[in-house]
Design a protein around this motif. Structure first.
Motif, mmCIF file in Angstrom:
data_model
loop_
_atom_site.group_PDB
_atom_site.id
_atom_site.type_symbol
_atom_site.label_atom_id
_atom_site.label_comp_id
_atom_site.label_asym_id
_atom_site.label_seq_id
_atom_site.Cartn_x
_atom_site.Cartn_y
_atom_site.Cartn_z
ATOM 1 N N GLY A 158 23.671 44.999 140.776
ATOM 2 C CA GLY A 158 23.634 44.399 142.101
ATOM 3 C C GLY A 158 22.941 43.051 142.034
ATOM 4 N N PHE A 171 23.006 49.653 148.221
ATOM 5 C CA PHE A 171 23.158 49.654 146.758
ATOM 6 C C PHE A 171 22.074 50.500 146.102
ATOM 7 N N VAL A 202 28.285 43.109 143.945
ATOM 8 C CA VAL A 202 28.058 44.260 143.078
ATOM 9 C C VAL A 202 29.168 44.260 142.040
ATOM 10 N N ALA A 219 29.673 46.604 152.285
ATOM 11 C CA ALA A 219 28.799 47.283 151.319
ATOM 12 C C ALA A 219 28.010 48.411 151.978
ATOM 13 N N LEU A 224 30.403 52.008 148.458
ATOM 14 C CA LEU A 224 29.908 51.728 147.113
ATOM 15 C C LEU A 224 30.064 52.938 146.195
#
Length: 492
Positions: A158, A171, A202, A219, A224
């Motif tokens: 990330g 993340f 990412v 995101a 993710l």
């Protein structure tokens, strides 16, 4: 010598035990009942494999396990990998409730937890590292980034300068909750430049296909997670012992299966040309090759009713409760056929492909009637008959034990005007309305209303007769689940 003897006597008098020296086998600690406690005490983190020398899965794991131990040692990790021959160290196996092989347990400060990671070296390293450190490794320089990527086949990085953004938090949340992969995070400008990454992006790095995938879209943690699950697999993945967990444990539950022969060159001739199609549908359908050259795959071929002589051939399966299977109209494997087959599946335009054997000419000559899928409803749904059916598998040990009892039951009711005793091989016959997940499964298709009643009593002649004479109204007096062979669906 006298001094040593006195030392031993003193130790015995004080009730001391002397730990056996711990040997290393390819970097893996070899533990026994005598040195186990010492190893767990001396090391903060220890992953222990309880194995059996004759176990095929243990043999397949051994090289990956040793490779993981070496990778951890090379990285200077304090995590140790160990193994216990459970067939030789019975008290240890009993102490930690080892019921199958291999069983892996991770000891953190002496406390064991179940290992539920993958069986490849990278999976093992990732899992134990995740249990002992931060969710994402901080990369502060290009050299650190290079080292991190070199140490992990699959790595997710990330690129966040502000860790308080929603994207950065999502993340880190995924990094902390996702086993099997290593995550890193960086705000270093040189690292951004090295990997041509934008702030807030990412990137998943991998050794196959296009080498890296960049996340696109909102995101969120859910998005993710799917990105990692999908992009961490090759566009076209080969089914084997190592990849099975990735295939069945992933988020994609619809699989296009290429039954092929690697030795005949089918991969190059037929599978590689559909790579662009696999990329187009990769978030919905996983493309998998299954080699007919591997003897271990015989059960998979049987499950789909395919002989090795039919290879190359296509099938599609949806891994849900009913394990729906689909067959293309064409026997050819071309990009056009594959694209049409997959698109029709996604559009809901395909009908399930159900297996059915040919009806034997003498299917009703014996007291126990032999059913096949194409004849099943005609016989079992007869409103004038109670039809008692055993759904079996030819290889099932419990089914084999039941044969003489079932034959005796058939003999008893062969002249009965409204009771029929029947059997069907469920490895070669499938019903849309009745799904079989264990062998043997026994059901009564009751006359009149055609209600289906599961039989769960003891598998004895007396209990069968009692059940039938009561019209299926006898409640189960015992649970026969422990003597039922489950169909291993995750082996396809």
């Amino acid at each position: 010598m006298k001094l040593f003897a006195c030392f031993l006597l003193l130790g015995a008098a004080l009730n001391l035990t002397f730990a056996e020296e711990i040997k290393l086998d390819e970097g893996v600690l070899v533990l026994t009942e005598q040195n186990f406690d010492q190893a767990i005490t001396d090391n903060k983190f220890v992953l222990v494999e309880f194995y059996a020398p004759w176990c095929g899965h243990c043999k397949a794991l051994a090289p990956e396990y040793a490779k993981a131990a070496q990778a951890l040692a090379d990285a200077g990790s304090e995590i140790k990998l160990a193994k216990v021959d459970a067939t030789e160290q019975g008290p240890l196996a009993e102490k930690f409730a080892v019921r199958g092989y291999p069983t892996l347990k991770f000891f953190r400060n002496g406390e064991p937890i179940e290992y539920n990671g993958g069986r490849q070296s990278a999976d093992i390293v990732s899992w134990v590292s995740k249990k002992t450190g931060p969710a994402a490794t901080e990369l502060t320089s290009v050299s650190e980034a290079e080292t991190f990527l070199a140490a992990n086949e699959i790595a997710i990085v990330g690129f966040f300068k502000d860790r308080e953004t929603d994207a950065a938090k999502a993340f880190l949340s995924v990094a902390g909750s996702t086993d099997g992969f290593q995550f890193a995070i960086t705000s270093n400008e040189d690292v951004y430049a090295k990997y041509e990454a934008k702030c807030g992006s990412v990137v998943l790095f991998k050794p196959f296909d296009d080498k890296k995938s960049v996340f696109e879209g909102e995101a969120t943690a859910e998005n993710l997670k799917k990105f990692v699950s999908v992009q961490s697999l090759p566009l076209i993945i080969e089914f084997n012992h190592q990849s099975a967990q990735q295939i069945f444990g992933g988020s994609i539950k619809s699989h296009l299966l290429f039954f092929v022969s690697k030795e005949a060159g089918h991969i190059e001739k037929l599978v590689e040309p559909v790579r662009d199609i696999a990329k187009k549908h990769r978030e919905d359908v996983l493309f998998v090759t299954i080699s007919a050259d591997e003897e271990d795959h015989a059960r998979i071929f049987e499950f789909f009713g395919i002989s090795k002589e039919e290879v190359p051939v296509l099938r599609l399966i949806k891994l849900e409760d009913d394990m729906a299977k689909y067959k293309p109209e064409s026997t050819e494997i071309t990009p056009e056929v594959v694209e049409d087959f997959v698109q029709k599946f996604k559009d809901g335009k395909l009908k399930q492909h159900l297996l059915s054997q040919e009806l034997p000419e003498d299917w009703d000559k014996n007291p126990v009637k032999v059913l096949v899928a194409n004849k099943f409803d005609e016989v079992a749904m007869d409103p004038k008959k109670d039809v008692f059916v055993e759904f079996y598998a030819p290889w099932c040990g419990h089914c084999k034990q039941l044969v003489p009892i079932w034959d005796e039951l058939g003999e008893k009711f062969k002249d009965h005007e409204s009771i029929v005793i029947a059997k069907m091989d469920s490895t070669g016959n499938e019903l849309e309305h009745t799904k079989i997940s264990s062998f043997p499964t026994i059901k009564l298709f009751r006359k009149g209303d055609n209600k289906v009643i599961d039989y769960n009593n003891d598998r004895t002649l007396e209990e069968f007769v009692k059940f039938l004479e009561a019209g299926g109204s006898v409640e189960a007096e015992s649970d026969s689940e422990e003597t039922t062979e489950k169909v291993e669906k995750d082996e396809l």
